[in-house]
Design an enzyme around this catalytic site. Structure first.
Site, mmCIF file in Angstrom:
data_model
loop_
_atom_site.group_PDB
_atom_site.id
_atom_site.type_symbol
_atom_site.label_atom_id
_atom_site.label_comp_id
_atom_site.label_asym_id
_atom_site.label_seq_id
_atom_site.Cartn_x
_atom_site.Cartn_y
_atom_site.Cartn_z
ATOM 1 N N CYS A 336 0.864 -1.123 0.076
ATOM 2 C CA CYS A 336 -0.115 -0.056 0.111
ATOM 3 C C CYS A 336 0.987 1.250 -0.046
ATOM 4 O O CYS A 336 1.877 1.395 -0.965
ATOM 5 C CB CYS A 336 -1.055 -0.157 1.158
ATOM 6 N N LEU A 337 0.657 2.069 0.952
ATOM 7 C CA LEU A 337 1.396 3.274 0.923
ATOM 8 C C LEU A 337 3.060 3.153 1.289
ATOM 9 O O LEU A 337 3.817 3.909 0.768
ATOM 10 C CB LEU A 337 0.836 4.119 2.212
#
Length: 604
Positions: A336-337
């Site tokens: 993800c991030l």
């Protein structure tokens, strides 16, 4: 480097005062004084944010004004919508006048794929089916009214359509006891006991809200039920703890695996209960695994930026691993991030320290935010400025705002179906490790979150070559090590077509996987669990680009977990196995700091 050192260092004009295209940056350090008028504006915006959950009323009003003004200037479109409504009403009247013997469920309109509100067999009964179809017809008409209007910006049309859909979802017949046949059947079978149980569930949730306890089933215990893979904290700074997991095999792959999780939530999404743990899966197959555990920031960390997360996070972890496992390239993995941050760090390392990384794996991670899905509905200049004012006062984005935004993206599944189940059906979902992790949210520092929204989402600086790290532009074309990239079919946070854009940016051999499931469940896909499938297609750096639609046609569809495919990818790019470490230690041979999962993951 400590957090205090980061906060005390002089601002870099190339990085902090201007954006990549030379325009002044909007975000200011939170400790920089405001003028009197600026302070007044900021206080007003922060007060409004408490009532709106962080949503900008101005941004919403501008979107509706764009739609309404263009609709008012389009008499032909208004006539078309009116005629469509009259035709639907006439068809509906014919349907309800059909004799019962000739009744055909879903005669006019069916629920969209993925809409499970009316999936039960009882919804085919005439009275309830009529209500469901009336609602779906209204939903269909409003979608036509809010989309495809010539002249309305795509972003504003999406905001209007999303907002109207949220309003309609509130009054769906599935949300009320008298119009939901499944609730009525449960009431008859239990003698009304479901309403008594629902009342008790509501009282319990009210009590939990008052004491700031996560709603729902009792959470799994971190370090015992989840995040329980054995290991040691071998490095710590003011932002991360680095966990090294104990080997489970006599011989191990010589190249270590570093996992960079997102800091929006706790790291143990990748180390859930033993049967669902990706970390345990890797360790049992002979990999030396390191995991970053991020500290939960507070108001004092308000001026930590995205580049500080790179330096104190990814770069610091790689430096520590290089001391612990010297002269070995690293298989770096980001989720993800964390995957976005890893891509930034890896592109820089490719120029500064070639050979440092053996491969890069991105799990549901975006590097181009042009088509970032419905999450972009919350990202425009008005919304970002509004959030900046709110975060500037508090120093952080609180967990409630972050969780609320993600729940709105899937309101039927995350909000309304839960309310029906808990309060009308009187049931409780069985506890699960994934649900427990989902309730264990973290905060986001003011500057970092503003950097993320403005530089990545709003301006797309990373994909377009304007993102600066230490004052130097980051070019994703510098990524040349083999890459393993995973997208998931039903991802509302990082849509797989957006994840697929890495093919346009990196100059690397890429094995791209499209896994079944969503943003979390598609990544947590243990081979022991049935129902998983994936598609895979590998592309060498010198081969022509394959677009997402063509990729879907060409990629081989396979049953099972992509985890096994990833192990094959890592093994093929690793050296001959070596004896495992007999004991874990910190850099320079010092004793480990403490047992995994460490202390940062326990912070609230």
């Amino acid at each position: 480097m400590t957090v205090q050192a980061v906060l005390d260092k002089p601002a870099s004009p190339a990085n902090d005062d201007v954006t990549g295209d030379g325009t002044p940056a909007s975000v200011q350090p939170a400790n920089e004084p405001l003028t009197g008028t600026e302070s007044l504006d900021q206080l007003v915006h922060a007060a409004i944010a408490r009532w709106t959950g962080g949503l900008s009323p101005a941004g919403l009003a501008l979107a509706f004004a764009d739609w309404q003004l263009h609709l008012a200037a389009s008499p032909g479109r208004r006539l078309q919508l009116a005629l469509s409504g009259v035709a639907d009403a006439a068809r509906f009247a014919r349907m309800v006048s059909t004799p019962h013997a000739a009744w055909q469920p879903w005669y006019m309109v069916k629920p969209q794929p993925g809409d499970n509100r009316f999936a039960g067999q009882d919804w085919t009964l005439p009275a309830f089916n009529v209500m469901a179809q009336a609602f779906l017809l209204a939903e269909q008409w409003w979608h036509s009214a809010t989309s495809g209007l010539h002249g309305v910006s795509k972003a504003n049309a999406a905001v209007v359509d999303f907002t109207v859909r949220q309003c309609l979802d509130v009054v769906a017949p599935s949300n009320f006891a008298f119009s939901n046949p499944e609730v009525l059947r449960e009431a008859m079978d239990s003698g009304g006991g479901n309403f008594v149980s629902g009342w008790h569930n509501w009282l319990e949730d009210c009590r939990d809200l008052m004491i700031a306890k996560p709603l729902g089933p009792a959470p799994f215990v971190v370090g015992k039920d989840v995040a329980a893979t054995k290991g040691k904290v071998v490095y710590r700074n003011e932002l991360i703890e680095l966990i090294q997991y104990a080997p489970a095999t006599a011989d191990v792959c010589p190249e270590p695996v570093l996992i960079v999780p997102a800091w929006i939530m706790k790291y143990y999404i990748l180390d859930l209960s033993p049967q669902n743990s990706l970390v345990r899966f890797l360790v049992e197959r002979g990999f030396t695994v390191f995991m970053i555990s991020w500290r939960n920031p507070g108001p004092a960390d308000r001026d930590l930026g995205l580049d500080d997360y790179r330096k104190l996070g990814v770069d610091a972890a790689i430096d520590a691993i290089n001391q612990l496992v010297p002269e070995r390239a690293i298989h770096a993995t980001g989720y993800c991030l964390g995957g976005t941050l890893l891509a930034i760090a890896a592109a820089r390392l490719q120029k500064e320290r070639p050979g440092c990384l053996r491969s890069v794996t991105l799990l549901a991670a975006q590097v181009d935010f042009t088509d970032a899905g419905e999450l972009t509905l919350f990202i425009n200049e008005s919304q970002v400025a509004f959030l900046e004012d709110m975060m500037r006062q508090r120093g952080v984005l609180e967990t409630a705002q972050m969780a609320g935004a993600f729940q709105l993206l899937r309101s039927n599944d995350m909000i309304w179906s839960r309310l029906v189940r808990d309060y009308l059906m009187g049931e409780r979902a069985a506890p699960s490790d994934l649900m427990s992790w989902n309730a264990d949210a973290t905060r986001m520092p003011y500057r970092m979150h503003s950097d993320y929204l403005r530089k990545l989402f709003l301006n797309n600086d990373l994909a377009e070559g304007r993102y600066l790290a230490d004052g130097q532009p980051v070019a994703l074309s510098d990524l040349r090590v083999p890459m393993f990239v995973v997208g998931t079919v039903r991802d509302h946070v990082a849509p797989w077509r957006s994840v697929h854009k890495i093919h346009l940016l990196a100059d690397a051999d890429i094995a791209f996987v499209l896994a079944s499931g969503g943003h979390n469940a598609g990544i947590v896909a243990p081979p022991s669990e049935e129902g998983h499938s994936y598609q895979l297609l590998e592309k060498n750096a010198d081969q022509p680009y394959v677009g997402p639609d063509e990729w879907l046609r060409k990629a081989v569809n396979r049953d099972g977990s992509w985890w096994l495919e990833w192990v094959r990818f890592l093994t093929a790019r690793s050296g001959a196995w070596v004896p495992a470490q007999s004991a874990l230690h910190a850099p320079e041979g010092e004793a480990p700091l403490e047992d995994a999962p460490g202390r940062y993951v326990l912070q609230h």
